[in-house]
Design an enzyme around this catalytic site. Sequence first.
Site, PDB file in Angstrom:
ATOM      1  N   TRP A 235     -36.526 109.300  44.856  1.00  0.00           N
ATOM      2  CA  TRP A 235     -37.018 109.584  46.215  1.00  0.00           C
ATOM      3  C   TRP A 235     -35.889 109.868  47.189  1.00  0.00           C
ATOM      4  CZ3 TRP A 235     -38.071 105.181  50.070  1.00  0.00           C
ATOM      5  CH2 TRP A 235     -37.190 104.107  49.845  1.00  0.00           C
ATOM      6  N   ASP A 236     -34.669 109.529  46.816  1.00  0.00           N
ATOM      7  CA  ASP A 236     -33.501 109.818  47.640  1.00  0.00           C
ATOM      8  C   ASP A 236     -33.523 111.263  48.140  1.00  0.00           C
ATOM      9  OD1 ASP A 236     -33.084 107.685  45.787  1.00  0.00           O
ATOM     10  OD2 ASP A 236     -30.926 107.758  46.121  1.00  0.00           O
TER      11      ASP A 236
ATOM     12  N   GLU B 269     -36.179  96.440  46.708  1.00  0.00           N
ATOM     13  CA  GLU B 269     -36.499  96.170  45.289  1.00  0.00           C
ATOM     14  C   GLU B 269     -36.312  94.713  44.903  1.00  0.00           C
ATOM     15  OE1 GLU B 269     -33.976  98.996  43.306  1.00  0.00           O
ATOM     16  OE2 GLU B 269     -35.534 100.523  43.317  1.00  0.00           O
TER      17      GLU B 269
ATOM     18  N   LYS C 182     -32.966  93.813  50.129  1.00  0.00           N
ATOM     19  CA  LYS C 182     -31.872  94.632  49.632  1.00  0.00           C
ATOM     20  C   LYS C 182     -31.516  95.707  50.641  1.00  0.00           C
ATOM     21  CE  LYS C 182     -30.668  97.578  45.669  1.00  0.00           C
ATOM     22  NZ  LYS C 182     -31.236  98.384  44.565  1.00  0.00           N
ATOM     23  N   GLN C 183     -32.530  96.295  51.262  1.00  0.00           N
ATOM     24  CA  GLN C 183     -32.308  97.491  52.066  1.00  0.00           C
ATOM     25  C   GLN C 183     -33.438  97.648  53.054  1.00  0.00           C
ATOM     26  OE1 GLN C 183     -33.167  99.336  48.160  1.00  0.00           O
ATOM     27  NE2 GLN C 183     -33.579 101.153  49.393  1.00  0.00           N
TER      28      GLN C 183
END
Lengths: 728, 728
Positions: free
Chosen positions: A323-324, A465, A578-579
């Site tokens: 998906w980046d 994630e 994580k993000q």
Amino acid sequence: MNDAAWQLTATGYEADQITDFGNRFLLANGYMGYRGTLAEYTKAQQVALNLAGVYDRRGDQWRETVNAPNPLFTRLMFAGQPLSVLTQQPLTHSVTLDFKAATFSRRSVFQAGGARVTVSTLRFLSGADHTLGGMRYTVVADAPVAITLTCGIDQQVWDINGPHLTAAAASHFPGGLAVVATTGELHRQVGVWQKQFLPEAAGALIQSEHGQAYAYALQLTPQQPVTLTVLFGVGVDDNCEAVAAKVRAADQTSFDGWLAAHRAAWQGYWQRSDVRIEGNDADQKHLRYSIYQLLAIAPHHARAQSIPARGLSGQTYKGAIFWDTEMFMLPFFLATDAETAHSLIGYRLKGLKGAKAKAQSYGFEGAFYAWESQEDGFDACSDYNVTDVFTKRPMRTYFRDKQVHISGAIALAIWQSYQWLDDLSLLTGGGAEVILECARFYLSYAKAGLLDQVVSIDDVIGPDEYHERVNNNAYTNKLVQTTWQIALQTLQTLEAQAPAEAAKLVARLDFHPLISKLQMALARLKQPTVDDQGVIEQFDGYFKLEDASVATVRARLLDPHEYWGGAYGVASQTQVLKQADVVMMLALFPDDYSAQTHAANYAYYEPRTEHGSSLSWSMYAIEAARMGKTEAAHHFFEQTATVDLTGQSKQWAGDIYIGGTHPAGNAGAWLVALRGFAGMHVAAGRLQFTPHLPQSWHKMAFQVNYQGHAYEVTIANDHATVNEMRKK
Amino acid sequence: MNDAAWQLTATGYEADQITDFGNRFLLANGYMGYRGTLAEYTKAQQVALNLAGVYDRRGDQWRETVNAPNPLFTRLMFAGQPLSVLTQQPLTHSVTLDFKAATFSRRSVFQAGGARVTVSTLRFLSGADHTLGGMRYTVVADAPVAITLTCGIDQQVWDINGPHLTAAAASHFPGGLAVVATTGELHRQVGVWQKQFLPEAAGALIQSEHGQAYAYALQLTPQQPVTLTVLFGVGVDDNCEAVAAKVRAADQTSFDGWLAAHRAAWQGYWQRSDVRIEGNDADQKHLRYSIYQLLAIAPHHARAQSIPARGLSGQTYKGAIFWDTEMFMLPFFLATDAETAHSLIGYRLKGLKGAKAKAQSYGFEGAFYAWESQEDGFDACSDYNVTDVFTKRPMRTYFRDKQVHISGAIALAIWQSYQWLDDLSLLTGGGAEVILECARFYLSYAKAGLLDQVVSIDDVIGPDEYHERVNNNAYTNKLVQTTWQIALQTLQTLEAQAPAEAAKLVARLDFHPLISKLQMALARLKQPTVDDQGVIEQFDGYFKLEDASVATVRARLLDPHEYWGGAYGVASQTQVLKQADVVMMLALFPDDYSAQTHAANYAYYEPRTEHGSSLSWSMYAIEAARMGKTEAAHHFFEQTATVDLTGQSKQWAGDIYIGGTHPAGNAGAWLVALRGFAGMHVAAGRLQFTPHLPQSWHKMAFQVNYQGHAYEVTIANDHATVNEMRKK
């Protein structure tokens, strides 16, 4: 213009930088990538000529991209010993990546008896003809010295799960060499041809364990440089013959011609893509470097190809598309290079069949796009992606099965491309069908409570994630909702603008019965819990998790390579993420939330975010810039713009090597500059700018295309000047 | 009748059997349990006087049952040294548990200088007055010898997560001692009173680190036994005063009276509960032992108390009530002791409030019963039940949140009790409300697909705990379906037999709107996948898991204490199951499946079952017996009937000690005998028998009550003789 802002130079040689520099000094042209390695390196130093979109599986290991034999393998010998950084600390040494020209150069001085021998190389992968490349290798001494130079095709290819090339046939022709091999799984042909020119000596064909090479015995005269010129081409399947012909036809003068065409192509790239900053030279350089990476790996040559998550820096992440591409890189190409944007979208259209097969394999309908997409949308993601550092056992991960937000990313990308480019063919040419199939997938995935009728998207992984198998991840639900809305808008758009096609599509997909279901599902979709302050709960139950700090969680690690996520990771049962997750949602859909909501969520989630992914900083930076926290935004900008420059990026997930370049991080730098600092946004169908420059940036200027119009934009302090350049 | 079949004797002393024998030789009377330990043992040897239903939490540790101070702590000294198995290997030693009389006796011979001293004890916990118990401690020598005997209340109590008793006040009265203490959490009063009689010597009150005791200096005359008689009572809260009075009022002759009343009570138990086997003495003994365990721990004295999963053998599993009671033990009591069955059901009725609170805490409606139920239905199950043996970290487990089949077990138990006892008060007295609230819980838990409308029960753990968070576990869905059916039947029954109450209940619970939803949900509930052979898939996707053998999976263990389940256990991603799951469903609902289905599933699942739970063997045995595989059934019968006799039962789950007795395994032996070998079943509202005796069993005979009638049943070969004994 300051040359330093167009170049990355590293001086001195340190063996422990080999891997990092291989990524940092990468050359690429969309068709292939060549790691920033030195001519004398072999697979032990991770030389790779990585081929975009050519995949192979060896045994039951992961599928990954294929690396071609290395046509630039060159060795210098003195008195029977190599003159190489691997065996002799050079007297001086430097490597340079020139962003403007997309060339890699190297200069090393070696002691060879009483003489000092200087090696200078220049390397490029052609931006004009993506199958070609070349190297000039110049050697000069300050005293008379006898040396031997050998140059050939290194068949000892670096692979993670290889070897992939079998039945390699090596051949030679006057002044040239060739290796043609076949991949094991799909029997794809990969051919490498190279031709060498060294007027001062006759080459003798030799054979080593690396393959064929020509050897040149040279008696160097002081200050008289000798130059070996190498031209090469790499063919895959059908183009092999043409590539071979081009290389065979080349003569010594061709190098300059090929290089000039390459430079001209890059001049064109930069003309439409450069972002000029006044006031902060370091940021200027880092942003150019980021843009360079995107330009280098973009599939300029192809009509339906996309960009892997680690670019063309090697086989990590299986050379697969994540998906980046859609969520981070696509906006750059929409604004600067519509053709490449079309290619990226085209890749997903071609992948619909694979996405439908994936959905079906899990018992769903519609299109469930691959988490790690290879050719034709095949999902290369395995069920075991992480190795337990304590038991060395593979850990069952759920990226493939549960990261359902990927389909929403595709639908949104198509719809936003259609809107940005104002090009209905993006819908009629297959995009509408993908959007509808993604909407259908979510309808088949969603379930409704029997008593409350609330529609839930359960058992998913969101962007963060570290929290697996959660229910109603706010980001995921937002993407689902958006996909359903887009599906209805797509139908309305087609009915208005291409009614016959709309009717045909709805009939072919038997989509009519789903329309009322879409409306019902939209009305009943679980909305996230929001606290008194406006903080949106990342998923059902997140607020009940332990509220430990990132430092506390990190301190619980027993092993530095230990995975933070999974069922029992140090972060899993805490609020540490994580993000960017909720904040990514806010960054992507700014107008759907109040200023208070933006502020509250940024304040809540930022301290709880590890930023353990290169996808994180840019989202926080954009949010920070938009809310006027320009120095915080600048801090995150620096993180994302230097992700491939610091040597600090995460190299490990458990025991799995995940190193390489970070195109989404590179693209993130552009996103922060444009969407954050320049405040670019679309309002009422018009491109607008609400600048929030960091203090050190006095001015920024760039071109941007929107709906077929090109604009020259200048941002100075809080003021934007926009001039239309030309009609489409 | 053969005495050996009524006794368990172990000869010889081995220190490593202390823990195992503590369980194996347990005495209990429903109110309290006393481990099979010796008079000289202390908490290091896990002496425990375990109090049923009295719970306490210390700090933030697990809540568990309280152990009372030990009123039978007795030490024999010679020449300043103890005569104890702990310090001297006895010349001879044996312990005996008498099932018929529910007494524990011990005989040891010690060397004391030139004399041999024989110690004989007899111990009981009264079956007639549950608060009382006693011990006779007789010592006799073969040569003159001076000894000292001390007997007191040991306040050093063995606890897992204690100490639980604070502010202990010790006191004494003529010939007696008392300790009264208070639990830390709920301030419950626990009092122990004991009175001692030793005519040959005057006792001197002494004080040690264990608490108060009386010391007797004795000059033994050869062959002249001296007997210390100890009577004690244990009070909790309101009954303390009465208990104290009873003990104070006792004199030396009371022992015989108390013991006689105790024996009479047990004679009554056995009269209605014994199962007589001819042909296999070992099986006879093991089955009697199993029944003994059930009779010992049954709450004969209480009106709404249940039986913990480890009986009254200590604090493991927190002294909590699991589904073991309803699914394994209840049928025994329904058939032999309706009052105890009522008490077990009454406990769950009392727990409705807790079950509703638990459902609400997870965002559900109705009654979600506790996985590990303590008083008032409080769920003592924590989110972390297993420790990772590699990292020593607690592992997030989902027994509490995802083992939703527990509510179905309660509903089914109530309904089956109503049917078996033909006692409407089981519904009108609260049972109907529980059934409806359990049905409501499942309605709120279930979700329907938006496209296919299929009703799923997702994210659960079935009986096989090695597979966490699965969708549509066949067993769970069957229990859900049954609960919904029972709810509708309950309403019909009440409307027919108690219409006013039915109307009131439906109105009070606002249940009317749920009736059509129940019917819809029943029609659409996900039915399990069944393969060509009739094998029912344990849960969605089970057939796709690796089909490894139990031996293969076991061989993958890196640590013998490693947990097989959880996210990454050796069994988790394979088809290996901990215990009967689909087969348990078939064993519970035999008439709902064809003979082919029974056979196919037995054949498929048995080799894939670890039998890592004491709940497993009996289900396989019943299925095997019913399909005529009597020798396979006999093998599993032996497993379950000797679960507490072999010393082989699982003592560890990860690093957590889970030892103790296994009442569900004990009850399983009875279930196999009755439902399997005797083939007892209800058809068309009548009790029927279809015998499948193992070859070695020539005859079996037992009493059984059904719908208020008592029957004497004799099974010989494939023939059953049933005589009604008396009207209710």
